[in-house]
Design a protein around this motif. Structure first.
Motif, PDB file in Angstrom:
ATOM      1  N   GLN A   7       1.788  -6.950   1.749  1.00 12.88           N
ATOM      2  CA  GLN A   7       0.965  -6.151   2.655  1.00 12.88           C
ATOM      3  C   GLN A   7       1.818  -5.191   3.485  1.00 12.88           C
ATOM      4  OE1 GLN A   7      -1.937  -8.500   4.850  1.00 12.88           O
ATOM      5  NE2 GLN A   7      -2.089  -9.904   3.124  1.00 12.88           N
ATOM      6  N   GLU A   8       2.951  -5.648   3.947  1.00 15.75           N
ATOM      7  CA  GLU A   8       3.841  -4.788   4.739  1.00 15.75           C
ATOM      8  C   GLU A   8       4.387  -3.640   3.881  1.00 15.75           C
ATOM      9  OE1 GLU A   8       5.706  -2.889   7.604  1.00 15.75           O
ATOM     10  OE2 GLU A   8       4.317  -4.554   7.917  1.00 15.75           O
ATOM     11  N   ALA A   9       4.751  -3.950   2.638  1.00 14.42           N
ATOM     12  CA  ALA A   9       5.242  -2.902   1.739  1.00 14.42           C
ATOM     13  C   ALA A   9       4.138  -1.876   1.477  1.00 14.42           C
ATOM     14  CB  ALA A   9       5.725  -3.518   0.429  1.00 14.42           C
ATOM     15  N   TRP A  10       2.909  -2.330   1.310  1.00  9.54           N
ATOM     16  CA  TRP A  10       1.784  -1.423   1.068  1.00  9.54           C
ATOM     17  C   TRP A  10       1.541  -0.523   2.284  1.00  9.54           C
ATOM     18  CZ3 TRP A  10      -0.814  -0.179  -3.216  1.00  9.54           C
ATOM     19  CH2 TRP A  10      -2.020   0.502  -3.086  1.00  9.54           C
ATOM     20  N   ARG A  11       1.564  -1.116   3.472  1.00 10.04           N
ATOM     21  CA  ARG A  11       1.345  -0.318   4.687  1.00 10.04           C
ATOM     22  C   ARG A  11       2.453   0.722   4.869  1.00 10.04           C
ATOM     23  NH1 ARG A  11      -0.462  -5.201   7.132  1.00 10.04           N
ATOM     24  NH2 ARG A  11       1.641  -5.551   7.860  1.00 10.04           N
ATOM     25  N   SER A  12       3.676   0.385   4.468  1.00 10.08           N
ATOM     26  CA  SER A  12       4.775   1.328   4.655  1.00 10.08           C
ATOM     27  C   SER A  12       4.655   2.542   3.735  1.00 10.08           C
ATOM     28  CB  SER A  12       6.123   0.633   4.432  1.00 10.08           C
ATOM     29  OG  SER A  12       6.317   0.337   3.071  1.00 10.08           O
ATOM     30  N   VAL A  13       3.888   2.426   2.681  1.00 10.83           N
ATOM     31  CA  VAL A  13       3.692   3.524   1.740  1.00 10.83           C
ATOM     32  C   VAL A  13       2.364   4.244   1.978  1.00 10.83           C
ATOM     33  CG1 VAL A  13       3.462   4.082  -0.713  1.00 10.83           C
ATOM     34  CG2 VAL A  13       5.113   2.376   0.001  1.00 10.83           C
ATOM     35  N   HIS A  14       1.371   3.526   2.481  1.00 14.24           N
ATOM     36  CA  HIS A  14       0.015   4.072   2.649  1.00 14.24           C
ATOM     37  C   HIS A  14      -0.362   4.090   4.122  1.00 14.24           C
ATOM     38  CE1 HIS A  14      -0.879   4.007  -1.650  1.00 14.24           C
ATOM     39  NE2 HIS A  14      -0.143   2.920  -1.668  1.00 14.24           N
ATOM     40  N   TYR A  15      -0.110   5.204   4.760  1.00  9.36           N
ATOM     41  CA  TYR A  15      -0.449   5.342   6.171  1.00  9.36           C
ATOM     42  C   TYR A  15      -1.942   5.610   6.319  1.00  9.36           C
ATOM     43  CZ  TYR A  15       4.559   5.604   6.476  1.00  9.36           C
ATOM     44  OH  TYR A  15       5.887   5.307   6.369  1.00  9.36           O
ATOM     45  N   PRO A  16      -2.491   5.338   7.495  1.00 15.76           N
ATOM     46  CA  PRO A  16      -3.918   5.594   7.693  1.00 15.76           C
ATOM     47  C   PRO A  16      -4.234   7.078   7.512  1.00 15.76           C
ATOM     48  CG  PRO A  16      -2.994   4.388   9.558  1.00 15.76           C
ATOM     49  CD  PRO A  16      -1.853   4.779   8.673  1.00 15.76           C
ATOM     50  N   PRO A  17      -5.354   7.453   6.984  1.00 17.63           N
ATOM     51  CA  PRO A  17      -6.382   6.547   6.469  1.00 17.63           C
ATOM     52  C   PRO A  17      -6.019   6.069   5.071  1.00 17.63           C
ATOM     53  CG  PRO A  17      -7.121   8.801   6.248  1.00 17.63           C
ATOM     54  CD  PRO A  17      -5.779   8.850   6.923  1.00 17.63           C
ATOM     55  N   GLU A  18      -5.936   4.792   4.935  1.00 15.64           N
ATOM     56  CA  GLU A  18      -5.615   4.145   3.676  1.00 15.64           C
ATOM     57  C   GLU A  18      -6.761   4.407   2.695  1.00 15.64           C
ATOM     58  OE1 GLU A  18      -4.620  -0.476   2.433  1.00 15.64           O
ATOM     59  OE2 GLU A  18      -5.072   0.037   4.469  1.00 15.64           O
ATOM     60  N   THR A  19      -6.449   4.695   1.452  1.00 20.34           N
ATOM     61  CA  THR A  19      -7.496   5.002   0.488  1.00 20.34           C
ATOM     62  C   THR A  19      -7.881   3.811  -0.380  1.00 20.34           C
ATOM     63  OG1 THR A  19      -5.840   5.796  -1.053  1.00 20.34           O
ATOM     64  CG2 THR A  19      -6.895   7.441   0.361  1.00 20.34           C
ATOM     65  N   ALA A  20      -7.079   2.808  -0.417  1.00 21.62           N
ATOM     66  CA  ALA A  20      -7.375   1.606  -1.189  1.00 21.62           C
ATOM     67  C   ALA A  20      -6.524   0.484  -0.624  1.00 21.62           C
ATOM     68  CB  ALA A  20      -7.073   1.811  -2.662  1.00 21.62           C
ATOM     69  N   SER A  21      -6.830  -0.709  -1.005  1.00 22.63           N
ATOM     70  CA  SER A  21      -6.069  -1.831  -0.491  1.00 22.63           C
ATOM     71  C   SER A  21      -5.460  -2.644  -1.622  1.00 22.63           C
ATOM     72  CB  SER A  21      -6.960  -2.734   0.360  1.00 22.63           C
ATOM     73  OG  SER A  21      -6.230  -3.847   0.804  1.00 22.63           O
ATOM     74  N   ILE A  22      -4.204  -2.967  -1.465  1.00 20.82           N
ATOM     75  CA  ILE A  22      -3.530  -3.817  -2.436  1.00 20.82           C
ATOM     76  C   ILE A  22      -4.190  -5.195  -2.474  1.00 20.82           C
ATOM     77  CG2 ILE A  22      -1.776  -4.682  -0.818  1.00 20.82           C
ATOM     78  CD1 ILE A  22      -1.144  -3.755  -4.482  1.00 20.82           C
ATOM     79  N   MET A  23      -4.798  -5.589  -1.365  1.00 22.78           N
ATOM     80  CA  MET A  23      -5.452  -6.898  -1.320  1.00 22.78           C
ATOM     81  C   MET A  23      -6.705  -6.925  -2.188  1.00 22.78           C
ATOM     82  SD  MET A  23      -3.346  -8.744   0.091  1.00 22.78           S
ATOM     83  CE  MET A  23      -4.319 -10.239   0.009  1.00 22.78           C
ATOM     84  N   LEU A  24      -7.314  -5.791  -2.417  1.00 24.17           N
ATOM     85  CA  LEU A  24      -8.440  -5.724  -3.340  1.00 24.17           C
ATOM     86  C   LEU A  24      -7.958  -6.091  -4.743  1.00 24.17           C
ATOM     87  CD1 LEU A  24     -11.449  -5.038  -3.438  1.00 24.17           C
ATOM     88  CD2 LEU A  24     -10.808  -2.692  -3.940  1.00 24.17           C
ATOM     89  N   MET A  25      -6.822  -5.520  -5.123  1.00 25.66           N
ATOM     90  CA  MET A  25      -6.253  -5.855  -6.429  1.00 25.66           C
ATOM     91  C   MET A  25      -5.795  -7.314  -6.472  1.00 25.66           C
ATOM     92  SD  MET A  25      -4.266  -2.405  -7.519  1.00 25.66           S
ATOM     93  CE  MET A  25      -3.964  -1.616  -5.941  1.00 25.66           C
ATOM     94  N   ALA A  26      -5.198  -7.794  -5.378  1.00 26.00           N
ATOM     95  CA  ALA A  26      -4.754  -9.190  -5.325  1.00 26.00           C
ATOM     96  C   ALA A  26      -5.949 -10.126  -5.479  1.00 26.00           C
ATOM     97  CB  ALA A  26      -4.019  -9.461  -4.014  1.00 26.00           C
ATOM     98  N   ARG A  27      -7.064  -9.793  -4.828  1.00 25.55           N
ATOM     99  CA  ARG A  27      -8.262 -10.638  -4.946  1.00 25.55           C
ATOM    100  C   ARG A  27      -8.844 -10.595  -6.347  1.00 25.55           C
ATOM    101  NH1 ARG A  27     -11.308 -10.457   0.909  1.00 25.55           N
ATOM    102  NH2 ARG A  27      -9.515 -11.338   1.987  1.00 25.55           N
TER     103      ARG A  27
END
Length: 188
Positions: free
Chosen positions: A127-147
């Motif tokens: 999650q931290e790695a994803w946030r460091s690459v995708h600043y707000p407004p985030e367009t998708a979530s890595i957690m969606l893929m994880a789920r």
């Protein structure tokens, strides 16, 4: 109904629809809150994303102004008496139904248990790695893929879930590059 291979499926009205009329309600196959919202403690059900606090409470918390008043508070119903949390990681749900649905679908695989706040836990690092690459407004979530991955891993009928998720796969934005390039950028 199916429109075309380029457009996929579409929803078509067979009668006149009044402004404000609900025409379609569907439970998502999988949902996940944007990581930046979660970081700023937007309180939402971890399964269905229903708000766990009234809009006015959210505004008061985010602004640091306990007297902040929003118009039409009667339109913001939150049933706090129904809220439940995961007994292992304390993730919050709007109801027992959502807690059980999450546990049955993906949460057994993704539950960090008591390591929820441990920055070295693999999910927290992701999650931290994803946030460091995708600043707000985030367009998708890595957690969606994880789920989605956890849903397939946890499912008794894995093929059913793969078929359901495959309905949403058409093509990537850039066919020459794999999605991994976009996720990891220069680190790839």
């Amino acid at each position: 109904r199916f429109v075309s291979s380029a457009k996929g499926k579409g929803l078509f009205a067979t009668q006149l629809i009044q402004k404000g009329e609900t025409i379609f309600v569907e439970r998502p196959l999988v949902a996940a809150q944007f990581l930046w919202n979660a970081l700023y403690r937007y309180r939402a059900c971890d399964h269905c994303l229903r708000a766990l606090e009234k809009a006015e409470e959210n505004a008061q918390r985010l602004t640091g102004k306990p007297g902040q008043v929003l118009p039409h508070p009667e339109l913001c119903a939150v049933r706090k008496d129904l809220h439940q949390n995961c007994p292992h990681c304390q993730v919050m749900y709007c109801s027992a139904e959502c807690r059980l649905a999450a546990a049955e679908q993906y949460h057994q695989v993704l539950c960090p248990g008591p390591s929820q706040d441990d920055p070295l836990h693999p999910l927290n690092k992701l999650q931290e790695a994803w946030r460091s690459v995708h600043y707000p407004p985030e367009t998708a979530s890595i957690m969606l893929m994880a789920r989605m991955v956890a849903t397939v891993k946890q499912a008794k009928d894995k093929d059913r879930w793969i078929r359901l998720f495959s309905q949403f796969c058409n093509k990537t934005a850039n066919e020459e590059e794999e999605i991994v390039h976009k996720l990891l950028g220069d680190k790839f």
